[in-house]
Design an enzyme around this catalytic site. Structure first.
Site, mmCIF file in Angstrom:
data_model
loop_
_atom_site.group_PDB
_atom_site.id
_atom_site.type_symbol
_atom_site.label_atom_id
_atom_site.label_comp_id
_atom_site.label_asym_id
_atom_site.label_seq_id
_atom_site.Cartn_x
_atom_site.Cartn_y
_atom_site.Cartn_z
ATOM 1 N N ASN B 46 0.822 -1.214 0.000
ATOM 2 C CA ASN B 46 0.000 0.000 0.000
ATOM 3 C C ASN B 46 0.857 1.267 0.000
ATOM 4 O O ASN B 46 1.936 1.303 0.577
ATOM 5 C CB ASN B 46 -0.990 -0.002 1.173
ATOM 6 C CG ASN B 46 -0.371 -0.328 2.522
ATOM 7 O OD1 ASN B 46 0.642 -1.035 2.597
ATOM 8 N ND2 ASN B 46 -0.973 0.169 3.583
ATOM 9 N N ASN B 49 -1.285 8.476 1.328
ATOM 10 C CA ASN B 49 -1.129 9.896 1.012
ATOM 11 C C ASN B 49 -1.731 10.732 2.146
ATOM 12 O O ASN B 49 -2.705 10.314 2.764
ATOM 13 C CB ASN B 49 -1.865 10.201 -0.314
ATOM 14 C CG ASN B 49 -1.496 11.556 -0.881
ATOM 15 O OD1 ASN B 49 -1.935 12.590 -0.402
ATOM 16 N ND2 ASN B 49 -0.653 11.547 -1.914
ATOM 17 N N GLU B 59 -3.227 -4.252 -3.236
ATOM 18 C CA GLU B 59 -3.712 -5.048 -4.365
ATOM 19 C C GLU B 59 -3.737 -4.207 -5.640
ATOM 20 O O GLU B 59 -3.469 -4.696 -6.735
ATOM 21 C CB GLU B 59 -5.127 -5.582 -4.080
ATOM 22 C CG GLU B 59 -5.238 -6.508 -2.870
ATOM 23 C CD GLU B 59 -5.522 -5.739 -1.570
ATOM 24 O OE1 GLU B 59 -5.087 -4.573 -1.435
ATOM 25 O OE2 GLU B 59 -6.198 -6.328 -0.709
#
Ligand SMILES: [Zn+2]
Ligand SMILES: [Zn+2]
Ligand SMILES: [Zn+2]
Ligand SMILES: [Zn+2]
Lengths: 138, 138, 138, 138
Positions: B46, B49, B59
Protein backbone atom coordinates in the site's frame (compact mmCIF):
# COMPACT_ATOMS: atom_id res chain seq x y z
CA UNK A 1 -37.61 -6.15 5.51
CA UNK A 2 -39.48 -3.16 4.24
CA UNK A 3 -43.21 -2.67 3.92
CA UNK A 4 -44.37 -2.47 0.32
CA UNK A 5 -44.95 1.25 0.83
CA UNK A 6 -41.42 1.81 2.11
CA UNK A 7 -40.03 -0.24 -0.76
CA UNK A 8 -41.95 1.85 -3.26
CA UNK A 9 -40.69 5.09 -1.65
CA UNK A 10 -37.11 3.84 -1.78
CA UNK A 11 -37.52 2.92 -5.43
CA UNK A 12 -39.08 6.24 -6.42
CA UNK A 13 -36.26 8.08 -4.63
CA UNK A 14 -33.71 6.16 -6.72
CA UNK A 15 -35.52 7.00 -9.93
CA UNK A 16 -35.78 10.68 -9.00
CA UNK A 17 -32.13 10.77 -7.95
CA UNK A 18 -31.03 9.86 -11.48
CA UNK A 19 -32.34 13.15 -12.84
CA UNK A 20 -29.47 14.94 -11.06
CA UNK A 21 -26.78 12.61 -12.41
CA UNK A 22 -23.73 14.37 -13.82
CA UNK A 23 -22.34 11.65 -16.10
CA UNK A 24 -21.11 13.19 -19.36
CA UNK A 25 -18.31 10.64 -19.69
CA UNK A 26 -20.00 7.29 -19.11
CA UNK A 27 -23.52 8.47 -20.01
CA UNK A 28 -24.44 5.95 -17.33
CA UNK A 29 -26.87 7.50 -14.87
CA UNK A 30 -27.15 5.86 -11.46
CA UNK A 31 -29.53 6.76 -8.65
CA UNK A 32 -29.22 5.57 -5.07
CA UNK A 33 -31.33 6.01 -1.96
CA UNK A 34 -31.02 5.27 1.74
CA UNK A 35 -33.92 4.77 4.14
CA UNK A 36 -33.14 5.70 7.74
CA UNK A 37 -34.61 4.43 10.99
CA UNK A 38 -36.59 7.66 11.46
CA UNK A 39 -38.28 7.25 8.09
CA UNK A 40 -36.19 9.82 6.24
CA UNK A 41 -34.95 8.98 2.75
CA UNK A 42 -31.76 10.47 1.32
CA UNK A 43 -30.97 10.09 -2.37
CA UNK A 44 -27.95 10.66 -4.57
CA UNK A 45 -26.72 10.38 -8.15
CA UNK A 46 -23.27 9.85 -9.62
CA UNK A 47 -20.97 12.85 -10.12
CA UNK A 48 -18.27 12.20 -12.70
CA UNK A 49 -15.02 14.03 -13.44
CA UNK A 50 -12.79 14.45 -16.50
CA UNK A 51 -10.19 12.71 -14.35
CA UNK A 52 -12.28 9.57 -14.00
CA UNK A 53 -10.89 8.45 -10.61
CA UNK A 54 -12.06 11.72 -9.06
CA UNK A 55 -15.68 10.83 -9.70
CA UNK A 56 -18.22 10.04 -6.98
CA UNK A 57 -20.70 7.16 -7.33
CA UNK A 58 -24.40 7.58 -6.60
CA UNK A 59 -24.28 5.56 -3.38
CA UNK A 60 -21.32 7.57 -2.09
CA UNK A 61 -23.06 10.84 -2.94
CA UNK A 62 -26.02 9.72 -0.89
CA UNK A 63 -23.81 8.72 2.04
CA UNK A 64 -22.05 12.08 1.92
CA UNK A 65 -25.41 13.82 1.98
CA UNK A 66 -26.64 11.75 4.93
CA UNK A 67 -23.48 12.31 6.97
CA UNK A 68 -23.68 16.01 6.28
CA UNK A 69 -27.28 16.16 7.40
CA UNK A 70 -26.16 14.64 10.69
CA UNK A 71 -28.39 11.66 10.03
CA UNK A 72 -25.72 9.02 10.48
CA UNK A 73 -24.84 10.32 13.92
CA UNK A 74 -28.27 9.48 15.29
CA UNK A 75 -30.12 7.19 12.90
CA UNK A 76 -29.35 3.78 11.45
CA UNK A 77 -29.62 2.69 7.82
CA UNK A 78 -32.73 0.56 7.31
CA UNK A 79 -32.32 -0.14 3.60
CA UNK A 80 -30.38 0.92 0.51
CA UNK A 81 -31.69 1.18 -3.05
CA UNK A 82 -29.99 1.57 -6.42
CA UNK A 83 -31.13 1.78 -10.03
CA UNK A 84 -29.85 2.80 -13.45
CA UNK A 85 -31.24 3.17 -16.99
CA UNK A 86 -30.51 -0.38 -18.06
CA UNK A 87 -32.57 -3.51 -17.83
CA UNK A 88 -29.78 -5.48 -16.18
CA UNK A 89 -29.25 -5.71 -12.46
CA UNK A 90 -26.81 -2.93 -11.59
CA UNK A 91 -25.27 -3.54 -8.21
CA UNK A 92 -23.16 -1.14 -6.10
CA UNK A 93 -19.51 -1.25 -7.21
CA UNK A 94 -16.87 -2.38 -4.74
CA UNK A 95 -16.07 1.16 -3.60
CA UNK A 96 -19.71 1.73 -2.76
CA UNK A 97 -20.08 -1.57 -0.93
CA UNK A 98 -17.04 -0.52 1.12
CA UNK A 99 -18.58 2.90 1.79
CA UNK A 100 -21.90 1.43 2.87
CA UNK A 101 -19.97 -1.04 5.07
CA UNK A 102 -18.61 1.83 7.13
CA UNK A 103 -22.06 2.94 8.20
CA UNK A 104 -24.58 0.09 7.85
CA UNK A 105 -25.16 -3.18 9.65
CA UNK A 106 -24.24 -6.32 7.76
CA UNK A 107 -27.84 -7.45 7.51
CA UNK A 108 -29.00 -4.22 5.83
CA UNK A 109 -30.98 -5.08 2.68
CA UNK A 110 -29.84 -3.57 -0.61
CA UNK A 111 -32.53 -3.31 -3.27
CA UNK A 112 -31.45 -3.22 -6.91
CA UNK A 113 -34.06 -2.32 -9.50
CA UNK A 114 -33.73 -2.74 -13.25
CA UNK A 115 -35.17 0.00 -15.45
CA UNK A 116 -38.29 -2.10 -15.97
CA UNK A 117 -38.77 -2.41 -12.23
CA UNK A 118 -37.62 -5.96 -11.46
CA UNK A 119 -35.98 -6.10 -8.05
CA UNK A 120 -33.08 -8.12 -6.65
CA UNK A 121 -32.37 -7.93 -2.92
CA UNK A 122 -29.20 -8.86 -1.10
CA UNK A 123 -27.92 -8.00 2.37
CA UNK A 124 -24.73 -5.98 2.68
CA UNK A 125 -22.98 -9.08 4.00
CA UNK A 126 -24.07 -11.02 0.93
CA UNK A 127 -22.59 -8.33 -1.33
CA UNK A 128 -19.41 -7.81 0.70
CA UNK A 129 -18.70 -10.99 2.65
CA UNK A 130 -15.69 -11.25 4.95
CA UNK A 131 -15.40 -7.48 4.72
CA UNK A 132 -12.58 -5.17 5.67
CA UNK A 133 -13.99 -2.63 8.11
CA UNK A 134 -13.38 -0.35 11.08
CA UNK A 135 -12.68 -3.35 13.34
CA UNK A 136 -9.62 -4.22 11.28
CA UNK A 137 -7.93 -0.96 12.26
CA UNK A 138 -8.87 -1.03 15.93
CA UNK B 1 -6.20 -24.57 -7.03
CA UNK B 2 -2.53 -24.00 -6.44
CA UNK B 3 0.14 -26.55 -5.70
CA UNK B 4 1.59 -26.23 -2.21
CA UNK B 5 4.75 -24.84 -3.76
CA UNK B 6 2.85 -22.16 -5.69
CA UNK B 7 0.86 -21.29 -2.57
CA UNK B 8 4.06 -20.89 -0.57
CA UNK B 9 5.57 -18.65 -3.27
CA UNK B 10 2.45 -16.49 -3.34
CA UNK B 11 2.55 -16.19 0.46
CA UNK B 12 6.24 -15.29 0.58
CA UNK B 13 5.69 -12.65 -2.12
CA UNK B 14 2.98 -11.06 0.06
CA UNK B 15 5.24 -11.02 3.08
CA UNK B 16 8.12 -9.52 1.12
CA UNK B 17 5.82 -6.93 -0.46
CA UNK B 18 4.99 -5.49 2.95
CA UNK B 19 8.56 -4.29 3.42
CA UNK B 20 7.95 -1.63 0.75
CA UNK B 21 4.72 -0.38 2.30
CA UNK B 22 4.45 3.40 2.62
CA UNK B 23 1.86 3.71 5.37
CA UNK B 24 2.83 6.50 7.77
CA UNK B 25 -0.81 7.42 8.43
CA UNK B 26 -2.49 4.11 9.19
CA UNK B 27 0.71 2.27 10.20
CA UNK B 28 -1.12 -0.64 8.62
CA UNK B 29 1.18 -2.45 6.21
CA UNK B 30 -0.48 -4.63 3.57
CA UNK B 31 1.23 -6.86 1.02
CA UNK B 32 -0.46 -8.38 -2.03
CA UNK B 33 0.68 -10.75 -4.75
CA UNK B 34 -0.67 -12.05 -8.04
CA UNK B 35 0.31 -15.33 -9.68
CA UNK B 36 0.00 -15.33 -13.47
CA UNK B 37 -0.60 -18.18 -15.89
CA UNK B 38 3.04 -18.10 -17.02
CA UNK B 39 4.27 -18.61 -13.46
CA UNK B 40 5.30 -15.02 -12.84
CA UNK B 41 4.44 -13.42 -9.52
CA UNK B 42 3.89 -9.68 -9.12
CA UNK B 43 3.71 -8.12 -5.68
CA UNK B 44 2.68 -4.77 -4.26
CA UNK B 45 2.27 -2.85 -1.01
CA UNK B 46 0.00 0.00 0.00
CA UNK B 47 1.04 3.58 -0.82
CA UNK B 48 -0.72 6.13 1.38
CA UNK B 49 -1.13 9.90 1.01
CA UNK B 50 -1.68 12.81 3.40
CA UNK B 51 -4.94 13.23 1.51
CA UNK B 52 -6.18 9.79 2.48
CA UNK B 53 -8.44 9.21 -0.56
CA UNK B 54 -5.41 9.61 -2.86
CA UNK B 55 -3.81 6.48 -1.40
CA UNK B 56 -3.33 3.24 -3.32
CA UNK B 57 -4.03 -0.15 -1.71
CA UNK B 58 -1.56 -3.04 -1.95
CA UNK B 59 -3.71 -5.05 -4.36
CA UNK B 60 -4.13 -2.05 -6.66
CA UNK B 61 -0.39 -1.36 -6.59
CA UNK B 62 0.20 -4.92 -7.72
CA UNK B 63 -2.38 -4.65 -10.50
CA UNK B 64 -0.81 -1.41 -11.72
CA UNK B 65 2.58 -3.10 -11.78
CA UNK B 66 1.25 -6.09 -13.71
CA UNK B 67 -0.55 -3.95 -16.29
CA UNK B 68 2.57 -1.87 -16.76
CA UNK B 69 4.68 -4.96 -17.29
CA UNK B 70 2.30 -5.94 -20.09
CA UNK B 71 1.41 -9.09 -18.19
CA UNK B 72 -2.32 -8.56 -18.19
CA UNK B 73 -2.37 -8.24 -21.99
CA UNK B 74 -1.17 -11.80 -22.48
CA UNK B 75 -1.46 -13.76 -19.23
CA UNK B 76 -4.36 -14.55 -16.95
CA UNK B 77 -4.49 -14.24 -13.17
CA UNK B 78 -4.20 -17.65 -11.54
CA UNK B 79 -4.41 -16.57 -7.91
CA UNK B 80 -4.27 -13.54 -5.64
CA UNK B 81 -2.70 -13.29 -2.17
CA UNK B 82 -2.91 -10.72 0.60
CA UNK B 83 -1.50 -10.39 4.09
CA UNK B 84 -0.92 -7.78 6.81
CA UNK B 85 0.75 -7.57 10.21
CA UNK B 86 -2.28 -8.60 12.21
CA UNK B 87 -3.52 -11.96 13.28
CA UNK B 88 -6.99 -11.37 11.90
CA UNK B 89 -8.09 -12.23 8.40
CA UNK B 90 -7.52 -9.10 6.35
CA UNK B 91 -9.46 -9.26 3.12
CA UNK B 92 -9.19 -6.97 0.08
CA UNK B 93 -11.30 -3.84 0.58
CA UNK B 94 -14.18 -3.16 -1.79
CA UNK B 95 -12.08 -0.95 -4.08
CA UNK B 96 -9.56 -3.74 -4.48
CA UNK B 97 -12.22 -6.38 -5.13
CA UNK B 98 -13.54 -4.08 -7.85
CA UNK B 99 -10.06 -3.62 -9.30
CA UNK B 100 -9.37 -7.36 -9.33
CA UNK B 101 -12.80 -7.88 -10.94
CA UNK B 102 -11.71 -5.88 -13.97
CA UNK B 103 -8.92 -8.31 -14.78
CA UNK B 104 -9.58 -11.72 -13.18
CA UNK B 105 -12.06 -14.50 -13.76
CA UNK B 106 -14.77 -14.89 -11.16
CA UNK B 107 -13.43 -18.26 -10.02
CA UNK B 108 -9.95 -16.89 -9.27
CA UNK B 109 -8.93 -17.94 -5.74
CA UNK B 110 -7.92 -15.20 -3.29
CA UNK B 111 -5.66 -16.34 -0.44
CA UNK B 112 -5.68 -14.32 2.77
CA UNK B 113 -3.00 -15.07 5.35
CA UNK B 114 -2.94 -13.87 8.94
CA UNK B 115 0.42 -12.85 10.37
CA UNK B 116 0.75 -16.26 12.00
CA UNK B 117 0.21 -17.99 8.67
CA UNK B 118 -3.39 -19.21 8.86
CA UNK B 119 -5.01 -19.07 5.46
CA UNK B 120 -8.55 -18.33 4.30
CA UNK B 121 -9.42 -18.82 0.63
CA UNK B 122 -12.37 -17.42 -1.30
CA UNK B 123 -13.00 -17.02 -5.01
CA UNK B 124 -13.41 -13.53 -6.42
CA UNK B 125 -17.08 -14.25 -6.97
CA UNK B 126 -17.47 -15.22 -3.32
CA UNK B 127 -15.90 -11.90 -2.26
CA UNK B 128 -17.74 -9.77 -4.83
CA UNK B 129 -20.95 -11.54 -5.79
CA UNK B 130 -23.33 -10.04 -8.34
CA UNK B 131 -20.54 -7.69 -9.32
CA UNK B 132 -20.59 -4.53 -11.37
CA UNK B 133 -18.15 -5.01 -14.22
CA UNK B 134 -17.20 -4.20 -17.81
CA UNK B 135 -20.32 -5.96 -19.13
CA UNK B 136 -22.54 -3.43 -17.39
CA UNK B 137 -21.16 -0.63 -19.56
CA UNK B 138 -21.24 -2.53 -22.86
CA UNK C 1 17.26 20.86 -14.74
CA UNK C 2 17.89 17.82 -16.86
CA UNK C 3 20.56 17.28 -19.47
CA UNK C 4 19.17 16.94 -22.99
CA UNK C 5 19.99 13.25 -22.84
CA UNK C 6 18.09 12.77 -19.59
CA UNK C 7 15.16 14.74 -20.96
CA UNK C 8 15.06 12.55 -24.04
CA UNK C 9 15.16 9.39 -21.92
CA UNK C 10 12.31 10.67 -19.75
CA UNK C 11 10.29 11.47 -22.86
CA UNK C 12 10.89 8.11 -24.50
CA UNK C 13 9.89 6.37 -21.27
CA UNK C 14 6.57 8.25 -21.30
CA UNK C 15 5.93 7.28 -24.90
CA UNK C 16 6.76 3.63 -24.25
CA UNK C 17 4.62 3.62 -21.11
CA UNK C 18 1.53 4.42 -23.14
CA UNK C 19 1.69 1.08 -24.91
CA UNK C 20 0.64 -0.62 -21.68
CA UNK C 21 -2.31 1.69 -21.06
CA UNK C 22 -5.54 -0.07 -20.14
CA UNK C 23 -8.09 2.58 -21.08
CA UNK C 24 -11.10 0.96 -22.76
CA UNK C 25 -13.50 3.53 -21.30
CA UNK C 26 -11.88 6.88 -22.04
CA UNK C 27 -9.73 5.61 -24.94
CA UNK C 28 -7.33 8.23 -23.56
CA UNK C 29 -3.86 6.72 -23.17
CA UNK C 30 -1.50 8.46 -20.77
CA UNK C 31 2.13 7.62 -20.11
CA UNK C 32 4.16 8.93 -17.19
CA UNK C 33 7.79 8.56 -16.13
CA UNK C 34 9.90 9.41 -13.11
CA UNK C 35 13.65 9.96 -13.13
CA UNK C 36 15.37 9.15 -9.83
CA UNK C 37 18.57 10.51 -8.32
CA UNK C 38 20.40 7.27 -9.13
CA UNK C 39 19.57 7.55 -12.81
CA UNK C 40 16.80 4.96 -12.82
CA UNK C 41 13.61 5.70 -14.74
CA UNK C 42 10.25 4.22 -13.75
CA UNK C 43 7.29 4.48 -16.09
CA UNK C 44 3.56 3.86 -15.83
CA UNK C 45 0.33 4.05 -17.81
CA UNK C 46 -3.26 4.57 -16.75
CA UNK C 47 -5.32 1.58 -15.58
CA UNK C 48 -9.05 2.18 -15.85
CA UNK C 49 -12.00 0.36 -14.31
CA UNK C 50 -15.66 -0.12 -15.21
CA UNK C 51 -16.32 1.70 -11.95
CA UNK C 52 -14.51 4.84 -13.11
CA UNK C 53 -13.43 6.08 -9.64
CA UNK C 54 -11.51 2.83 -9.09
CA UNK C 55 -9.14 3.68 -11.96
CA UNK C 56 -5.46 4.52 -11.49
CA UNK C 57 -3.81 7.36 -13.43
CA UNK C 58 -0.48 6.92 -15.22
CA UNK C 59 1.46 9.04 -12.74
CA UNK C 60 0.02 7.11 -9.81
CA UNK C 61 0.85 3.79 -11.46
CA UNK C 62 4.44 4.93 -11.81
CA UNK C 63 4.60 6.07 -8.17
CA UNK C 64 3.21 2.72 -7.03
CA UNK C 65 5.85 0.94 -9.09
CA UNK C 66 8.65 3.08 -7.67
CA UNK C 67 7.53 2.62 -4.07
CA UNK C 68 7.28 -1.10 -4.60
CA UNK C 69 10.79 -1.25 -6.04
CA UNK C 70 11.99 0.38 -2.85
CA UNK C 71 13.24 3.34 -4.86
CA UNK C 72 11.44 6.01 -2.89
CA UNK C 73 12.97 4.82 0.36
CA UNK C 74 16.50 5.66 -0.80
CA UNK C 75 16.35 7.86 -3.90
CA UNK C 76 14.80 11.23 -4.63
CA UNK C 77 12.68 12.20 -7.61
CA UNK C 78 14.71 14.28 -10.06
CA UNK C 79 12.02 14.86 -12.68
CA UNK C 80 8.57 13.73 -13.78
CA UNK C 81 7.30 13.34 -17.34
CA UNK C 82 3.84 12.87 -18.83
CA UNK C 83 2.41 12.55 -22.34
CA UNK C 84 -0.74 11.43 -24.11
CA UNK C 85 -1.92 10.94 -27.70
CA UNK C 86 -3.22 14.47 -28.18
CA UNK C 87 -1.52 17.56 -29.41
CA UNK C 88 -2.62 19.62 -26.42
CA UNK C 89 -0.66 19.97 -23.23
CA UNK C 90 -1.95 17.26 -20.93
CA UNK C 91 -0.98 17.97 -17.35
CA UNK C 92 -1.23 15.67 -14.34
CA UNK C 93 -4.73 15.78 -12.85
CA UNK C 94 -5.20 17.01 -9.31
CA UNK C 95 -5.06 13.52 -7.80
CA UNK C 96 -1.71 12.94 -9.47
CA UNK C 97 -0.30 16.29 -8.39
CA UNK C 98 -1.31 15.34 -4.84
CA UNK C 99 0.34 11.93 -5.20
CA UNK C 100 3.58 13.40 -6.54
CA UNK C 101 3.47 15.95 -3.70
CA UNK C 102 3.75 13.17 -1.15
CA UNK C 103 7.12 12.04 -2.50
CA UNK C 104 8.79 14.85 -4.46
CA UNK C 105 10.35 18.18 -3.54
CA UNK C 106 8.39 21.26 -4.50
CA UNK C 107 11.01 22.33 -7.05
CA UNK C 108 10.86 19.04 -8.98
CA UNK C 109 10.36 19.78 -12.68
CA UNK C 110 7.39 18.19 -14.44
CA UNK C 111 7.76 17.80 -18.21
CA UNK C 112 4.60 17.63 -20.30
CA UNK C 113 4.96 16.61 -23.95
CA UNK C 114 2.31 16.92 -26.62
CA UNK C 115 2.06 14.11 -29.14
CA UNK C 116 4.10 16.14 -31.60
CA UNK C 117 6.86 16.59 -29.04
CA UNK C 118 6.40 20.16 -27.83
CA UNK C 119 7.33 20.42 -24.19
CA UNK C 120 5.97 22.50 -21.30
CA UNK C 121 7.82 22.44 -17.97
CA UNK C 122 6.52 23.48 -14.57
CA UNK C 123 7.76 22.73 -11.07
CA UNK C 124 5.53 20.75 -8.72
CA UNK C 125 5.00 23.91 -6.69
CA UNK C 126 3.86 25.75 -9.79
CA UNK C 127 1.31 23.00 -10.51
CA UNK C 128 0.16 22.58 -6.90
CA UNK C 129 0.83 25.82 -5.05
CA UNK C 130 -0.02 26.19 -1.37
CA UNK C 131 -0.34 22.43 -1.26
CA UNK C 132 -1.88 20.18 1.35
CA UNK C 133 0.78 17.70 2.40
CA UNK C 134 2.23 15.51 5.15
CA UNK C 135 3.10 18.58 7.25
CA UNK C 136 -0.58 19.43 7.58
CA UNK C 137 -1.23 16.23 9.50
CA UNK C 138 1.84 16.39 11.75
CA UNK D 1 -15.12 39.23 -4.92
CA UNK D 2 -17.56 38.72 -2.11
CA UNK D 3 -19.19 41.33 0.09
CA UNK D 4 -18.04 41.13 3.70
CA UNK D 5 -21.46 39.72 4.58
CA UNK D 6 -21.19 36.96 1.97
CA UNK D 7 -17.67 36.18 3.11
CA UNK D 8 -18.84 35.87 6.70
CA UNK D 9 -21.70 33.56 5.66
CA UNK D 10 -19.31 31.38 3.68
CA UNK D 11 -16.97 31.19 6.67
CA UNK D 12 -19.71 30.34 9.16
CA UNK D 13 -20.97 27.60 6.82
CA UNK D 14 -17.49 26.05 6.80
CA UNK D 15 -17.29 26.13 10.56
CA UNK D 16 -20.75 24.61 10.96
CA UNK D 17 -19.96 21.95 8.34
CA UNK D 18 -17.14 20.59 10.50
CA UNK D 19 -19.57 19.47 13.17
CA UNK D 20 -20.77 16.72 10.81
CA UNK D 21 -17.28 15.47 9.98
CA UNK D 22 -16.84 11.70 10.16
CA UNK D 23 -13.08 11.45 10.64
CA UNK D 24 -12.26 8.74 13.18
CA UNK D 25 -9.03 7.80 11.39
CA UNK D 26 -7.29 11.12 10.79
CA UNK D 27 -9.12 13.02 13.56
CA UNK D 28 -8.74 15.87 11.09
CA UNK D 29 -12.07 17.63 10.65
CA UNK D 30 -12.52 19.69 7.50
CA UNK D 31 -15.48 21.87 6.55
CA UNK D 32 -16.15 23.27 3.09
CA UNK D 33 -18.79 25.57 1.65
CA UNK D 34 -19.89 26.74 -1.78
CA UNK D 35 -21.72 29.99 -2.52
CA UNK D 36 -23.89 29.86 -5.63
CA UNK D 37 -25.01 32.63 -7.96
CA UNK D 38 -28.53 32.55 -6.50
CA UNK D 39 -27.21 33.18 -3.00
CA UNK D 40 -27.56 29.64 -1.75
CA UNK D 41 -24.77 28.14 0.31
CA UNK D 42 -24.05 24.41 0.38
CA UNK D 43 -21.68 22.96 2.95
CA UNK D 44 -19.95 19.63 3.49
CA UNK D 45 -17.54 17.82 5.79
CA UNK D 46 -15.13 14.97 5.19
CA UNK D 47 -16.40 11.37 5.34
CA UNK D 48 -13.62 8.88 5.99
CA UNK D 49 -13.48 5.10 5.56
CA UNK D 50 -11.51 2.26 7.14
CA UNK D 51 -10.20 1.73 3.61
CA UNK D 52 -8.67 5.19 3.46
CA UNK D 53 -8.89 5.65 -0.34
CA UNK D 54 -12.67 5.22 -0.16
CA UNK D 55 -13.01 8.41 1.88
CA UNK D 56 -14.65 11.60 0.62
CA UNK D 57 -13.14 15.03 1.31
CA UNK D 58 -15.20 17.94 2.60
CA UNK D 59 -15.11 19.84 -0.70
CA UNK D 60 -16.22 16.77 -2.62
CA UNK D 61 -19.04 16.11 -0.16
CA UNK D 62 -20.26 19.66 -0.76
CA UNK D 63 -20.04 19.27 -4.55
CA UNK D 64 -22.00 16.01 -4.36
CA UNK D 65 -24.65 17.73 -2.29
CA UNK D 66 -24.90 20.65 -4.72
CA UNK D 67 -25.14 18.41 -7.80
CA UNK D 68 -27.82 16.36 -6.09
CA UNK D 69 -29.83 19.45 -5.24
CA UNK D 70 -29.81 20.30 -8.93
CA UNK D 71 -27.93 23.51 -8.14
CA UNK D 72 -25.06 22.94 -10.53
CA UNK D 73 -27.42 22.49 -13.47
CA UNK D 74 -28.70 26.05 -13.19
CA UNK D 75 -26.43 28.09 -10.94
CA UNK D 76 -22.74 28.92 -11.06
CA UNK D 77 -20.25 28.74 -8.23
CA UNK D 78 -19.47 32.21 -6.90
CA UNK D 79 -16.97 31.23 -4.21
CA UNK D 80 -15.60 28.27 -2.28
CA UNK D 81 -14.57 28.16 1.38
CA UNK D 82 -12.63 25.66 3.46
CA UNK D 83 -11.47 25.45 7.07
CA UNK D 84 -10.15 22.94 9.59
CA UNK D 85 -9.26 22.84 13.29
CA UNK D 86 -5.64 23.91 12.85
CA UNK D 87 -4.07 27.29 12.78
CA UNK D 88 -2.26 26.62 9.51
CA UNK D 89 -3.66 27.37 6.12
CA UNK D 90 -5.37 24.17 4.98
CA UNK D 91 -5.96 24.22 1.25
CA UNK D 92 -8.07 21.82 -0.83
CA UNK D 93 -6.09 18.70 -1.70
CA UNK D 94 -5.41 17.91 -5.34
CA UNK D 95 -8.45 15.66 -5.70
CA UNK D 96 -10.67 18.47 -4.46
CA UNK D 97 -9.08 21.06 -6.74
CA UNK D 98 -9.77 18.66 -9.63
CA UNK D 99 -13.36 18.21 -8.48
CA UNK D 100 -13.96 21.95 -8.19
CA UNK D 101 -12.36 22.37 -11.63
CA UNK D 102 -15.10 20.29 -13.21
CA UNK D 103 -17.80 22.72 -12.11
CA UNK D 104 -16.32 26.16 -11.41
CA UNK D 105 -14.80 28.91 -13.54
CA UNK D 106 -11.06 29.34 -13.28
CA UNK D 107 -11.41 32.76 -11.64
CA UNK D 108 -13.58 31.45 -8.80
CA UNK D 109 -12.13 32.61 -5.47
CA UNK D 110 -11.31 29.97 -2.87
CA UNK D 111 -11.24 31.22 0.73
CA UNK D 112 -9.14 29.29 3.25
CA UNK D 113 -9.58 30.15 6.91
CA UNK D 114 -7.31 29.07 9.76
CA UNK D 115 -8.94 28.12 13.04
CA UNK D 116 -8.20 31.59 14.39
CA UNK D 117 -9.94 33.19 11.43
CA UNK D 118 -7.06 34.40 9.24
CA UNK D 119 -8.01 34.13 5.58
CA UNK D 120 -6.00 33.33 2.47
CA UNK D 121 -7.69 33.70 -0.92
CA UNK D 122 -6.63 32.20 -4.25
CA UNK D 123 -8.51 31.67 -7.49
CA UNK D 124 -9.07 28.15 -8.73
CA UNK D 125 -6.60 28.80 -11.53
CA UNK D 126 -3.99 29.87 -9.00
CA UNK D 127 -4.48 26.62 -7.07
CA UNK D 128 -4.68 24.38 -10.15
CA UNK D 129 -2.84 26.09 -12.99
CA UNK D 130 -2.63 24.48 -16.43
CA UNK D 131 -5.38 22.15 -15.33
CA UNK D 132 -6.61 18.92 -16.84
CA UNK D 133 -10.32 19.32 -17.48
CA UNK D 134 -13.34 18.42 -19.61
CA UNK D 135 -11.79 20.11 -22.67
CA UNK D 136 -8.94 17.59 -22.66
CA UNK D 137 -11.35 14.75 -23.36
CA UNK D 138 -13.43 16.54 -26.00
ZN1 LIG E 1 -19.67 2.82 -6.85
ZN1 LIG F 1 -8.09 -1.89 -0.98
ZN1 LIG G 1 -4.31 11.75 -12.55
ZN1 LIG H 1 -9.54 16.74 -0.82
Amino acid sequence: MLSSEEEEQLKQACIQAKSNSYSPYSKFRVGASFLFSNGEIVKGANVENASYPAGICAERSAIAIAVNQGLLATESIKAVGVTSDTDNVVSPCGICRQTIREFANLDTPIYMWTSSGAVTVRTLEELLPLSFGPDNLA
